[in-house]
Scaffold this motif. Structure first.
Motif, PDB file in Angstrom:
ATOM      1  N   UNK A 247      -1.725  13.223 -17.069  1.00  0.00           N
ATOM      2  CA  UNK A 247      -1.655  11.895 -17.730  1.00  0.00           C
ATOM      3  C   UNK A 247      -2.195  11.775 -19.088  1.00  0.00           C
ATOM      4  N   UNK A 248      -3.469  12.352 -19.296  1.00  0.00           N
ATOM      5  CA  UNK A 248      -4.299  12.340 -20.387  1.00  0.00           C
ATOM      6  C   UNK A 248      -3.375  13.322 -21.497  1.00  0.00           C
ATOM      7  N   UNK A 249      -2.942  14.390 -21.101  1.00  0.00           N
ATOM      8  CA  UNK A 249      -2.113  15.191 -22.046  1.00  0.00           C
ATOM      9  C   UNK A 249      -0.942  14.508 -22.489  1.00  0.00           C
ATOM     10  N   UNK A 250       0.061  13.943 -21.568  1.00  0.00           N
ATOM     11  CA  UNK A 250       1.307  13.251 -22.109  1.00  0.00           C
ATOM     12  C   UNK A 250       0.710  12.020 -22.760  1.00  0.00           C
ATOM     13  N   UNK A 251      -0.262  11.158 -22.502  1.00  0.00           N
ATOM     14  CA  UNK A 251      -0.516  10.031 -23.290  1.00  0.00           C
ATOM     15  C   UNK A 251      -1.214  10.475 -24.724  1.00  0.00           C
ATOM     16  N   UNK A 252      -1.888  11.353 -24.529  1.00  0.00           N
ATOM     17  CA  UNK A 252      -2.651  11.966 -25.705  1.00  0.00           C
ATOM     18  C   UNK A 252      -1.827  12.473 -26.669  1.00  0.00           C
ATOM     19  N   UNK A 253      -0.758  13.143 -26.428  1.00  0.00           N
ATOM     20  CA  UNK A 253       0.160  13.809 -27.318  1.00  0.00           C
ATOM     21  C   UNK A 253       1.161  12.472 -27.890  1.00  0.00           C
ATOM     22  N   UNK A 254       1.740  11.829 -26.765  1.00  0.00           N
ATOM     23  CA  UNK A 254       2.948  10.727 -27.220  1.00  0.00           C
ATOM     24  C   UNK A 254       2.149   9.439 -27.950  1.00  0.00           C
ATOM     25  N   UNK A 255       0.898   9.345 -27.772  1.00  0.00           N
ATOM     26  CA  UNK A 255       0.293   8.158 -28.310  1.00  0.00           C
ATOM     27  C   UNK A 255      -0.919   8.389 -29.093  1.00  0.00           C
ATOM     28  N   UNK A 256      -0.834   9.503 -29.600  1.00  0.00           N
ATOM     29  CA  UNK A 256      -2.077   9.972 -30.389  1.00  0.00           C
ATOM     30  C   UNK A 256      -2.303   9.300 -31.559  1.00  0.00           C
ATOM     31  N   UNK A 257      -1.651   8.400 -32.113  1.00  0.00           N
ATOM     32  CA  UNK A 257      -1.967   7.439 -33.245  1.00  0.00           C
ATOM     33  C   UNK A 257      -2.586   6.243 -32.795  1.00  0.00           C
ATOM     34  N   UNK A 258      -2.433   5.932 -31.428  1.00  0.00           N
ATOM     35  CA  UNK A 258      -2.967   4.680 -30.854  1.00  0.00           C
ATOM     36  C   UNK A 258      -4.478   4.837 -30.613  1.00  0.00           C
ATOM     37  N   UNK A 259      -5.293   4.132 -31.201  1.00  0.00           N
ATOM     38  CA  UNK A 259      -6.723   4.030 -30.950  1.00  0.00           C
ATOM     39  C   UNK A 259      -7.018   3.851 -29.561  1.00  0.00           C
ATOM     40  N   UNK A 260      -6.182   2.999 -28.733  1.00  0.00           N
ATOM     41  CA  UNK A 260      -6.456   2.493 -27.425  1.00  0.00           C
ATOM     42  C   UNK A 260      -5.767   3.292 -26.345  1.00  0.00           C
ATOM     43  N   UNK A 261      -5.288   4.516 -26.787  1.00  0.00           N
ATOM     44  CA  UNK A 261      -4.583   5.284 -25.675  1.00  0.00           C
ATOM     45  C   UNK A 261      -5.427   5.618 -24.494  1.00  0.00           C
ATOM     46  N   UNK A 262      -6.776   5.644 -24.653  1.00  0.00           N
ATOM     47  CA  UNK A 262      -7.513   5.856 -23.684  1.00  0.00           C
ATOM     48  C   UNK A 262      -7.722   4.838 -22.523  1.00  0.00           C
ATOM     49  N   UNK A 263      -7.281   3.494 -22.882  1.00  0.00           N
ATOM     50  CA  UNK A 263      -7.423   2.527 -22.104  1.00  0.00           C
ATOM     51  C   UNK A 263      -6.042   2.783 -21.069  1.00  0.00           C
ATOM     52  N   UNK A 264      -4.896   3.232 -21.387  1.00  0.00           N
ATOM     53  CA  UNK A 264      -3.674   3.444 -20.658  1.00  0.00           C
ATOM     54  C   UNK A 264      -4.192   4.536 -19.552  1.00  0.00           C
TER      55      UNK A 264
END
Length: 470
Positions: free
Chosen positions: A156-173
């Motif tokens: 999940x970290x890899x998918x979200x981190x690459x898809x939403x790298x520009x979103x500063x709140x990606x870690x919340x998801x």
């Protein structure tokens, strides 16, 4: 035959439902690995506060382990797991919506209470519902779910981190996903039975027999009921388990072994890789997005290795399996330290480090971890199981806490190479302990193990032996 299939099916259901506590354990400890780089930007973390955020869960887990053990003795294993599911859910939501470092640390601590409680209660529950011949595989299913939770977190970290790298709140998801298995654990455990051994310890023999008949043949259920009743009767000659029981030589020896097994698992440095794997790979030369993807390999090899380890537990003895695992992890750490010096600045270094972390985890999750949790669930007699597991796993999490807190500082102050040389030295100490003190437990019922530990006291004077019964 139809009845046996039904009993096996119900046992499988118990394993799947209860080990969602292990899945949450794995996800909540692993998700910080990928969330931390993004969280650091949003919350303004430095090396010290990164360590505080990561390790606050571990401090909570240390307290949760010792309190959870006592609560599971008082209210029952099943009910304790249900309450832990609620705490997992509340802690997850608190971390997800944390506006600053202080709130994050508070809810990570609360989440740690749930993780620690689950780390004690779930293996105990599984050990007490499983038949002796299947106990090894059943208890280590929890370890499989732990590493499965970590793999889920890394993916999940890899998918979200690459898809939403520009979103500063990606870690919340990344953090929020853990709320779903918490709900499943809560609903599932409402339909699960209580541990028959716990019921017998509370004098609820008819309820215990009803449970046993659902997971054993009729004859086996009655035999086991009588056997456990005999053990409980013998244990009732002693007062309720407390720290005062450590004055009894054979109990003190078991607790010493439990603490040793627990600390051995942590000083391998495994959780420096599970919590900071992305950071380690970044320091060796990967970009953040590439490190997140590469870190999936650590999670994948962990799952494969645990499957192999579960199979091996049915084939080989616990003690030699643990020694081989520690030899493999210590050698891997030594090589990471050497190549981090020799190949410093080289394009090869990140791939060499990734290969060695994968090798390390193959030995760790395939041998060291399964044996650790299984032996902790096996060695403590019923009367002191909650107390003994609580103390041992408390020490495990305290060791884990100090590693989680200091690892970012060690990387910053002494570098990747020297840090892993420190863990290599600790690995050697672990091997010496296992070789010198750890007994073999394979092929013995929980009651036979208790008898073996009690008989160890024969080497003490007759006076000490008589004090042990009073």
């Amino acid at each position: 035959m139809g009845g046996e299939r039904k009993q096996r099916s119900f046992l499988t259901t118990i394993i799947v439902i209860s080990t969602f506590g292990g899945l949450l354990f794995g996800y909540d400890t692993g998700v910080i690995n990928g969330a931390l780089p993004f969280m650091s930007e949003t919350l303004g973390l430095n090396a010290f506060t990164e360590g505080v955020v990561a390790s606050s869960l571990l401090l909570g887990a240390a307290i949760g382990a010792i309190v959870g053990g006592r609560l599971s003795d008082y209210m029952g294993r099943r009910k304790n797991i249900i309450y832990l599911a609620v705490l997992f859910f509340v802690g997850t939501l608190g971390c997800t919506f944390a506006p600053n470092v202080t709130v994050m640390v508070i809810f990570r601590f609360l989440l740690g209470l749930a993780v620690g409680g689950a780390s004690v209660t779930v293996p105990t529950y599984l050990a007490e519902v499983s038949p002796a011949e299947r106990r090894g595989r059943m208890v280590t299913q929890n370890e499989l779910m732990i590493v499965g939770g970590q793999l889920l977190a890394f993916t999940c970290n890899a998918v979200l981190g690459n898809m939403m790298a520009d979103d500063v709140n990606v870690w919340r998801y990344m953090l929020a996903i853990a709320s779903l298995p918490a709900v499943f654990l809560f609903i599932g455990m409402l339909r699960m039975p209580e541990s028959p051994r716990w019921l017998i310890s509370k004098g609820k023999n008819e309820e215990a027999l009803t449970v046993l008949q659902k997971i054993r043949t009729r004859d086996q259920a009655q035999i086991e009921l009588d056997e456990v009743k005999g053990t409980v009767l013998k244990g009732s000659k002693l007062k309720q388990a407390s720290l005062k029981d450590l004055s009894i030589p054979w109990i003190r020896r078991i607790v010493f072994l439990g603490i040793g097994i627990a600390v051995v698992q942590q000083i391998t440095g495994v959780n420096s890789i599970m919590y900071y794997g992305t950071q380690i790979l970044r320091d060796s030369g990967f970009e953040t997005e590439a490190a997140l993807i590469a870190n999936i390999a650590n999670g994948l090899i962990s799952v494969i290795a645990v499957c192999v380890g579960i199979w091996m537990l049915g084939k080989v003895r616990r003690r030699p399996m643990l020694l081989v695992g520690l030899a493999g992890t210590t050698t891997s750490l030594l090589l990471i330290g050497i190549f981090s010096n020799v190949l410093a600045g080289s394009d090869m270094l990140p791939y060499v480090v990734l290969s060695l972390t994968v090798t390390f985890l193959a030995f760790m999750q395939g041998a060291v971890a399964p044996v650790t949790w299984l032996m902790l669930a096996e060695i403590f007699p019923l009367r002191i199981r909650g107390l003994g597991m609580g103390i041992s796993v408390f020490c495990l999490w305290i060791a884990n806490f100090f590693i989680g807190l200091t690892f970012p500082l060690l990387l910053e102050k002494i570098g990747l190479s020297t840090t892993f040389f420190v863990f290599t030295a600790l690995g050697v100490i672990a091997i010496v302990f296992v070789k010198g003190f750890l007994p073999e437990t394979k092929g013995k019922t929980l009651e036979e193990l208790e008898s073996q530990f009690r008989s160890h006291g024969d080497k003490y004077s007759q006076k000490e032996a008589s004090e042990e019964v009073l």
